[in-house]
Design an enzyme around this catalytic site. Structure first.
Site, PDB file in Angstrom:
ATOM      1  N   PRO A 181      41.804  42.983  35.106  1.00  0.00           N
ATOM      2  CA  PRO A 181      42.977  42.272  35.615  1.00  0.00           C
ATOM      3  C   PRO A 181      42.642  41.088  36.520  1.00  0.00           C
ATOM      4  CG  PRO A 181      42.737  44.414  36.675  1.00  0.00           C
ATOM      5  CD  PRO A 181      41.782  44.389  35.516  1.00  0.00           C
ATOM      6  N   ASN A 182      43.453  40.055  36.336  1.00  0.00           N
ATOM      7  CA  ASN A 182      43.416  38.822  37.140  1.00  0.00           C
ATOM      8  C   ASN A 182      42.234  37.913  36.830  1.00  0.00           C
ATOM      9  OD1 ASN A 182      45.817  39.400  38.735  1.00  0.00           O
ATOM     10  ND2 ASN A 182      44.617  41.030  39.653  1.00  0.00           N
ATOM     11  N   ARG A 197      41.955  31.068  40.825  1.00  0.00           N
ATOM     12  CA  ARG A 197      42.058  32.248  41.696  1.00  0.00           C
ATOM     13  C   ARG A 197      40.935  32.249  42.745  1.00  0.00           C
ATOM     14  NH1 ARG A 197      40.129  38.331  40.049  1.00  0.00           N
ATOM     15  NH2 ARG A 197      40.783  39.328  41.988  1.00  0.00           N
ATOM     16  N   TYR A 206      35.332  33.042  43.621  1.00  0.00           N
ATOM     17  CA  TYR A 206      35.037  33.163  42.194  1.00  0.00           C
ATOM     18  C   TYR A 206      34.642  31.852  41.516  1.00  0.00           C
ATOM     19  CZ  TYR A 206      37.257  37.700  42.929  1.00  0.00           C
ATOM     20  OH  TYR A 206      37.575  38.951  43.398  1.00  0.00           O
ATOM     21  N   ASN A 257      33.416  43.842  33.361  1.00  0.00           N
ATOM     22  CA  ASN A 257      33.890  43.494  34.697  1.00  0.00           C
ATOM     23  C   ASN A 257      35.299  44.072  34.770  1.00  0.00           C
ATOM     24  OD1 ASN A 257      34.781  42.504  37.099  1.00  0.00           O
ATOM     25  ND2 ASN A 257      34.162  40.384  36.721  1.00  0.00           N
ATOM     26  N   ALA A 304      39.666  44.843  39.576  1.00  0.00           N
ATOM     27  CA  ALA A 304      40.210  45.799  40.547  1.00  0.00           C
ATOM     28  C   ALA A 304      40.166  47.240  40.020  1.00  0.00           C
ATOM     29  CB  ALA A 304      41.633  45.417  40.916  1.00  0.00           C
ATOM     30  N   GLU A 347      27.699  47.067  34.180  1.00  0.00           N
ATOM     31  CA  GLU A 347      28.814  46.694  35.061  1.00  0.00           C
ATOM     32  C   GLU A 347      28.517  45.333  35.657  1.00  0.00           C
ATOM     33  OE1 GLU A 347      29.280  49.431  38.304  1.00  0.00           O
ATOM     34  OE2 GLU A 347      30.828  48.229  39.296  1.00  0.00           O
ATOM     35  N   HIS A 407      29.964  42.043  38.202  1.00  0.00           N
ATOM     36  CA  HIS A 407      30.926  41.439  39.125  1.00  0.00           C
ATOM     37  C   HIS A 407      30.459  40.039  39.473  1.00  0.00           C
ATOM     38  CE1 HIS A 407      32.976  45.225  39.648  1.00  0.00           C
ATOM     39  NE2 HIS A 407      31.786  45.789  39.760  1.00  0.00           N
ATOM     40  N   ARG A 447      32.261  42.688  50.723  1.00  0.00           N
ATOM     41  CA  ARG A 447      33.688  42.401  50.917  1.00  0.00           C
ATOM     42  C   ARG A 447      34.414  43.606  51.541  1.00  0.00           C
ATOM     43  NH1 ARG A 447      35.754  39.942  45.448  1.00  0.00           N
ATOM     44  NH2 ARG A 447      37.534  39.453  46.810  1.00  0.00           N
TER      45      ARG A 447
HETATM   46  C1  DQA Z   1      35.399  41.477  40.842  1.00  0.00           C
HETATM   47  C2  DQA Z   1      35.385  42.183  42.202  1.00  0.00           C
HETATM   48  C3  DQA Z   1      36.582  43.112  42.332  1.00  0.00           C
HETATM   49  O1  DQA Z   1      36.560  43.767  43.594  1.00  0.00           O
HETATM   50  C4  DQA Z   1      37.875  42.331  42.232  1.00  0.00           C
HETATM   51  O2  DQA Z   1      38.994  43.182  42.254  1.00  0.00           O
HETATM   52  C5  DQA Z   1      37.919  41.435  41.030  1.00  0.00           C
HETATM   53  C6  DQA Z   1      36.710  40.744  40.613  1.00  0.00           C
HETATM   54  C7  DQA Z   1      34.266  40.443  40.718  1.00  0.00           C
HETATM   55  O3  DQA Z   1      34.010  40.021  39.593  1.00  0.00           O
HETATM   56  O4  DQA Z   1      33.671  40.029  41.714  1.00  0.00           O
HETATM   57  O5  DQA Z   1      38.979  41.199  40.463  1.00  0.00           O
HETATM   58  O6  DQA Z   1      35.204  42.448  39.827  1.00  0.00           O
END
Ligand code: DQA
Length: 148
Positions: free
Chosen positions: A9-10, A17, A22, A73, A76, A97, A99, A106
């Protein structure tokens, strides 16, 4: 070699964003970079994004028996989803995994991952370059480096 890169998501909002975290590269651009680079290494990459947990679970289930690796990825959902944890447990190909940021630097609610205990490797904090770094590593990890 078939590889799924799954984004949660997002991440469709990348580019605008929280650019200070990011960056300003869009998800489409990252997908293009991964597919182009992957093709050089003989990887057939499906680059996917969904804001829906169930859709991500279904993609992982489809990967069972059809994909050699998953890069995820979960955004959240990393920090909340037992469903994604369980689905990944049933997938026995190579799992990474990923990120963009380093969640451990964070907020404390980002420090727990339901994904980490069920993957082979974790990549975090390399910005969006993490995606292409992983694509470059995958052929060796999968034992099929056609450029080696
Ligand atoms: C994320 C880190 C997560 O905590 C966050 O909710 C994201 C992006 C990252 O790629 O750094 O949406 O996965």
């Amino acid at each position: 070699m078939k590889v799924l890169i799954i984004n949660g998501p997002n991440l469709n909002l990348l580019g605008t964003r929280e650019p200070e975290i990011y960056g300003t590269v869009t998800l489409d651009e990252i997908g293009d970079r991964c597919r182009t680079l992957g093709a050089e290494y003989g990887l057939d990459i499906d680059f996917l994004q969904s804001n829906f947990e169930g859709q991500i679970v279904e993609w992982i289930q489809v990967a069972i028996g059809s994909a050699d690796a998953i890069v995820i990825n979960a955004a959240a959902y990393t920090h909340t989803s037992v469903a994604i944890h369980d689905a990944l447990k049933s997938y026995h190909g190579y799992k990474i995994e990923l990120h963009i940021s380093n969640p451990h630097l964070r907020e404390s609610f980002r420090h727990n991952s339901f994904v980490s205990p069920v993957v082979d490797a974790v990549v975090a904090g390399f910005g969006v370059n993490g995606y292409t770094h992983v694509v470059e590593l995958l052929p060796r990890l999968l034992g099929d480096d056609q450029r080696a």
